[in-house]
Write a protein that holds these residues in place. Sequence first.
Motif, short mmCIF file in Angstrom:
data_model
loop_
_atom_site.label_atom_id
_atom_site.label_comp_id
_atom_site.label_asym_id
_atom_site.label_seq_id
_atom_site.Cartn_x
_atom_site.Cartn_y
_atom_site.Cartn_z
N VAL A 233 -10.29 11.83 -10.85
CA VAL A 233 -10.71 10.27 -10.78
C VAL A 233 -9.66 9.41 -11.30
N PRO A 234 -9.39 9.56 -12.53
CA PRO A 234 -8.41 8.56 -13.15
C PRO A 234 -7.05 8.54 -12.68
N LEU A 235 -6.74 9.98 -12.10
CA LEU A 235 -5.45 9.98 -11.62
C LEU A 235 -5.38 9.26 -10.15
N ALA A 236 -6.51 9.56 -9.35
CA ALA A 236 -6.38 8.72 -8.09
C ALA A 236 -6.33 7.31 -8.50
N ALA A 237 -7.04 6.75 -9.46
CA ALA A 237 -7.02 5.25 -9.82
C ALA A 237 -5.96 4.76 -10.28
N TYR A 238 -5.11 5.56 -10.71
CA TYR A 238 -3.89 5.23 -11.62
C TYR A 238 -2.86 4.03 -10.69
N HIS A 239 -2.80 4.51 -9.76
CA HIS A 239 -2.01 3.33 -8.62
C HIS A 239 -2.92 2.56 -8.03
N MET A 240 -4.12 2.38 -8.28
CA MET A 240 -5.00 1.56 -7.70
C MET A 240 -4.50 0.00 -7.44
N ASP A 241 -4.77 -0.54 -6.24
CA ASP A 241 -4.02 -1.98 -5.86
C ASP A 241 -2.48 -1.98 -5.99
N GLU A 242 -2.05 -0.78 -5.81
CA GLU A 242 -0.50 -0.87 -5.86
C GLU A 242 0.10 -0.53 -4.29
N CYS A 355 -7.23 15.01 0.61
CA CYS A 355 -8.22 13.65 1.01
C CYS A 355 -7.50 12.93 2.05
N ASP A 356 -6.44 13.11 2.56
CA ASP A 356 -5.64 12.36 3.54
C ASP A 356 -5.56 10.97 3.08
N GLY A 357 -5.91 9.89 3.76
CA GLY A 357 -5.91 8.37 3.27
C GLY A 357 -7.22 8.05 2.69
N PHE A 358 -8.35 9.05 2.94
CA PHE A 358 -9.68 8.56 2.32
C PHE A 358 -9.67 7.98 1.17
N GLN A 359 -9.23 8.45 -0.11
CA GLN A 359 -9.40 7.79 -1.35
C GLN A 359 -8.34 6.37 -1.31
N ALA A 360 -7.31 6.65 -0.73
CA ALA A 360 -6.19 5.54 -0.88
C ALA A 360 -6.75 4.25 -0.11
N ARG A 361 -7.46 4.40 0.76
CA ARG A 361 -8.13 3.12 1.37
C ARG A 361 -9.10 2.64 0.59
N ARG A 362 -9.96 3.55 -0.03
CA ARG A 362 -10.95 2.92 -0.80
C ARG A 362 -10.27 2.29 -2.11
N LEU A 363 -9.25 2.84 -2.68
CA LEU A 363 -8.74 2.31 -3.75
C LEU A 363 -7.47 1.43 -3.74
N SER A 364 -7.27 1.08 -2.33
CA SER A 364 -6.21 0.32 -2.08
C SER A 364 -4.76 0.85 -2.58
N MET A 367 1.55 2.58 0.79
CA MET A 367 3.22 2.99 0.62
C MET A 367 3.86 2.08 1.61
N ARG A 368 4.99 1.71 1.22
CA ARG A 368 5.96 0.83 1.84
C ARG A 368 7.24 1.59 2.51
N ASP A 369 7.16 1.75 3.77
CA ASP A 369 8.42 2.48 4.42
C ASP A 369 8.97 1.36 5.12
N GLY A 370 10.11 0.99 4.72
CA GLY A 370 10.74 -0.17 5.41
C GLY A 370 10.11 -1.41 5.24
N LYS A 371 9.55 -2.03 6.61
CA LYS A 371 8.72 -3.13 6.56
C LYS A 371 7.42 -2.71 6.80
N LYS A 372 7.03 -1.75 6.93
CA LYS A 372 5.48 -1.16 7.21
C LYS A 372 5.03 -0.51 5.98
N VAL A 373 3.78 -1.16 5.67
CA VAL A 373 2.85 -0.88 4.47
C VAL A 373 1.45 -0.22 5.21
N GLN A 374 1.25 0.86 4.53
CA GLN A 374 0.01 1.72 5.15
C GLN A 374 -0.51 2.59 4.05
#
Length: 425
Positions: A233-242, A355-364, A367-374
Motif C-alpha cells: 500500500v505505501p509502496l504503491a502510493a509512494y509515487h502517487m500523482d507523479e 496489477c497492470d495499470g489498475f493501481q496506477a490509474r487510481r493513484l495517478s 510514465m512519460r515516454d517522449g511526448k506520450k504520458v500514460q
Amino acid sequence: MIDLRLLREDPDRVRASQRARGEDVALVDSLLSADERRRSSGVRFDELRSEQKSLGKLIPKATPDERAELLKKAEQLKTDVKTAEAEQNEADEETKRLLLQLGNLVHPDVPVGGEEDFVVLETHGTIRDFAAEGFEPKDHLELGEALGAIDVERGAKVSGSRFYYLTGVGALLELALVNAAIAQATEAGFTPMLTPALVRPRAMEGTGFLGQAAENVYHLEKDDYYLVGTSEVPLAAYHMDEILDADKLPMRYAGFSPCFRREAGTYGKDTRGIFRVHQFDKVEMFSYVAPEDAENEHRRLLEWEKQWLSGLELPFQVIDVASGDLGASASRKFDCEAWIPTQGKYRELTSASNCDGFQARRLSVRMRDGKKVQPLATLNGTLCAVPRTIVAILENHQLADGSVRVPELLRPYLGGREVLEPISK
C-alpha cells in the motif's frame, strides 16, 4: 481501475472478467450507462456554455429593445448551465463510484473457478518422510515453545487471540529472515524501504483494499487512518500523482513493515500457533514498470521468490491462483506454497501479483515516454511473511530431539549457529 475506453470498446470482455471473479456482471452495464450520461451531460454543458458566451458578446451591441429579450434569454441560459453542470457532476461522481467497484481484468490464462481451482505449475524440493526417520513431527507451536521462541499464551493475555510474542531465538530468527530477505532483494536491484504503517484513505482505496478486502482492514475512525495489511500500500502510493520518466523504469522497492489484518471470516481457522495472526512483519517487493514489460516482471518476481524458498531449503509448489480467489487489483497471481508437515499439505508463503495499470490509474502514477504520458504498471511480490516462514522452517527442519536445523542461508545472520536447541537442554 480499468480504462473506460476498453469498457466502451469491449464490454463483453469486462463482463467475462466479472463473471470469472464471481462478481456482479450487472455492474458493467450500470457503469456503461453512467459513463454515457457523463459524456452526454458534458456535451450538453459545453454547448450551453458556448451559447452563453456567444450571447454575452451580443448583449453590448444590441438595441435597447433587443437587449431586454437577450437578457431574459441569458437568465434562462444561466439556469440551464447550472442544471447541466450539476447533472454532469452527478454523472461523473456516479461513474467514478461504479468504476472503483470494478475489479481488474482477469488475465486470459488464469484458471477460472474458486479457491480450490488453482493450477499447480511447479513443485520443488523433497518432502521428508518422518516415519522413515523414526519419529513423529511436532507442530511449530510445540517446537517454538520448547525452543523458547514463541509465546502465544502471553500474546493472548496482552492483546487477545491471534497475537503472539517472538522471544529469544524466535526474535533472532525473525531478524535473520528479514536481513537475509533484504540482502537478496538489494542484490537483485531493489531499493530497501521502511514504510509507514498508517496511510490515508486515498492510498488504501487506490491500491484496491477498500473493496472486497475492506472487512480485513483496520480503520482508525477518529483520525481517518488505515493500518496497512502489507507494505504494498505505501509502496504503491509512494509515487502517487507523479509522472516518472520511462528511461528510469523499472523502479523496484523492497519494503519492510508491520502488517495488520482483521482476518474476518476465518473464525476457527488456523487458530493454533502463529500461521494466521492479526499482526506480523513482512518484506515485500514492489515494481513500477512499463505496461509492455509487466508480464516479464511478474515472472521475475516469481523467480526471486523461488530463489528465496529454495535458499531456505523448503519443499514448495507454485500455483496459478484461480480467478475467484484473486484480489480486486490483480489480473493474475502466482502463489508459492510451502509444505507444512503436521498439516500434511502445502500452505501459502509468498505471492506475486500483476496489477497492470489498475493501481496506477487510481493513484495517478504515470510514465512519460517522449511526448506520450500514460499509466504505467505496478506489481508486487511477498518475499518473506515472517510468521508463516518461521512455521515452515521449524516444522520442515526439526530433528528427533526437538531441536531445529538452521538452513545454511540464515546461518551468517544467526552468528553461525547451525542448530536451534530446546531451552530445557
